[in-house]
Write an enzyme that holds these catalytic residues in place. Structure first.
Site, mmCIF file in Angstrom:
data_model
loop_
_atom_site.group_PDB
_atom_site.id
_atom_site.type_symbol
_atom_site.label_atom_id
_atom_site.label_comp_id
_atom_site.label_asym_id
_atom_site.label_seq_id
_atom_site.Cartn_x
_atom_site.Cartn_y
_atom_site.Cartn_z
ATOM 1 N N SER A 69 -2.070 11.323 -2.769
ATOM 2 C CA SER A 69 -3.366 10.808 -3.163
ATOM 3 C C SER A 69 -3.166 9.403 -3.704
ATOM 4 O O SER A 69 -2.410 9.184 -4.628
ATOM 5 C CB SER A 69 -3.980 11.705 -4.236
ATOM 6 O OG SER A 69 -5.137 11.125 -4.755
ATOM 7 N N CYS A 70 -3.876 8.447 -3.102
ATOM 8 C CA CYS A 70 -3.673 7.040 -3.453
ATOM 9 C C CYS A 70 -4.188 6.753 -4.852
ATOM 10 O O CYS A 70 -5.382 6.888 -5.125
ATOM 11 C CB CYS A 70 -4.390 6.149 -2.444
ATOM 12 S SG CYS A 70 -4.188 4.399 -2.753
ATOM 13 N N CYS A 71 -3.270 6.381 -5.732
ATOM 14 C CA CYS A 71 -3.610 5.899 -7.068
ATOM 15 C C CYS A 71 -4.419 6.907 -7.875
ATOM 16 O O CYS A 71 -5.170 6.544 -8.766
ATOM 17 C CB CYS A 71 -4.381 4.585 -6.982
ATOM 18 S SG CYS A 71 -3.551 3.357 -5.972
ATOM 19 N N GLY A 72 -4.294 8.202 -7.521
ATOM 20 C CA GLY A 72 -4.971 9.220 -8.298
ATOM 21 C C GLY A 72 -6.463 9.294 -8.083
ATOM 22 O O GLY A 72 -7.185 9.938 -8.830
ATOM 23 N N LYS A 73 -6.971 8.637 -7.028
ATOM 24 C CA LYS A 73 -8.418 8.610 -6.813
ATOM 25 C C LYS A 73 -8.859 9.483 -5.640
ATOM 26 O O LYS A 73 -9.973 9.384 -5.163
ATOM 27 C CB LYS A 73 -8.885 7.173 -6.591
ATOM 28 C CG LYS A 73 -8.655 6.296 -7.817
ATOM 29 C CD LYS A 73 -9.329 4.966 -7.673
ATOM 30 C CE LYS A 73 -9.144 4.124 -8.929
ATOM 31 N NZ LYS A 73 -9.809 2.833 -8.834
#
Length: 262
Positions: A104-108
């Site tokens: 998941s990109c950057c937790g978003k």
């Protein structure tokens, strides 16, 4: 004139209905194999110049080298296309180096493919720097002026490390990734601070290029070419200003426009 970066080859040039034998200057290409702590690590295909900078910069952008104290020894065997690098501490196991996985990109919540090493050391870039339109134009002009190998062969990409006022470093290479890594390698050796610097670049800004820039902590990248959609998404989330198609009086500002004085 030919040098170790170029060679002259016999070719036939066609211009309309006219053909002629006319030697042409062609950029050289060579493999460089990095041995890391005695084990073969990776082979890069590159221009045969600034190989120290390339190898060290590659390891910096992969998160293997972060500080000069991490480096123990470097030995280049240029004729063999080999560079031996020893680090002060053990590094990531080779078997994981090029393994892909989904994260998941950057937790978003956005799912994107990354090399597993791309997930290490990538954080939001917060560099407090701004640049004017005039300064952007000046840096692009400097990039074009310094690209001597491209001017004679058309076969290289260029990358410059800059402040808003001047270009501090410049490298060319057949690979756009390599040109950026050479900047990182020289910056590593000179122990330059990068949080207030800019990269000016001739090539496409892909997600791989953007992630390299993010790992090093540079807040602005300016290119004569286009970014990809994934690069723009990652730049938005990681706080990097992306400026593309910077040519003459034209340019597109894709992300974090607050750093550009319009």
């Amino acid at each position: 004139m030919p040098d170790k970066k170029t060679t002259r080859l016999p070719i036939i040039k066609i211009n309309g209905n006219i053909s002629q034998n006319d030697p042409d200057l062609v950029v050289r290409e060579t493999p460089l194999t990095i041995f890391l702590n005695g084990a073969e690590f990776v082979t890069l295909v590159c221009s045969p110049a600034n190989l120290y900078e390339l190898a060290l910069g590659f390891l910096c952008s992969e998160g293997i080298l972060q500080h000069k104290k991490d480096l123990k020894k470097v030995a280049l065997e240029e004729e063999k296309g080999i560079i031996q690098i020893e680090t002060a501490k053990p590094v990531i196991e080779e078997e994981y180096f090029m393994r892909r996985y989904i994260t998941s990109c950057c937790g978003k919540g956005r799912s994107s493919f990354y090399f597993i090493n791309d997930a290490r050391g990538t954080k939001t870039v917060t560099g407090n720097i701004s640049i004017s339109i005039k300064e952007i134009k000046n840096l692009i002009m400097e990039l074009e002026t310094r690209a001597k190998i491209f001017q004679t062969t058309g076969g290289t990409h260029g990358a410059g490390l800059c402040t808003p006022k001047e270009m501090l470093l410049f490298f060319e290479d057949i690979g756009r990734h390599n040109a950026v890594d050479k900047l990182f390698g020289r910056s590593f050796l000179d122990e330059l601070q990068l949080e207030d610097k800019i990269i000016v670049f001739s090539g496409r800004v892909s997600s791989e290029i953007l992630i390299k820039v993010a790992k090093i902590g540079i807040p602005i990248i300016i290119s004569r070419s286009a970014p990809t959609d994934l690069a723009v998404k990652i730049a938005t989330e990681l706080g990097i200003t992306v400026i593309g198609f910077a040519r003459g009086d034209r340019m597109n500002i894709y992300t974090h426009t607050n750093r550009v004085k319009i």
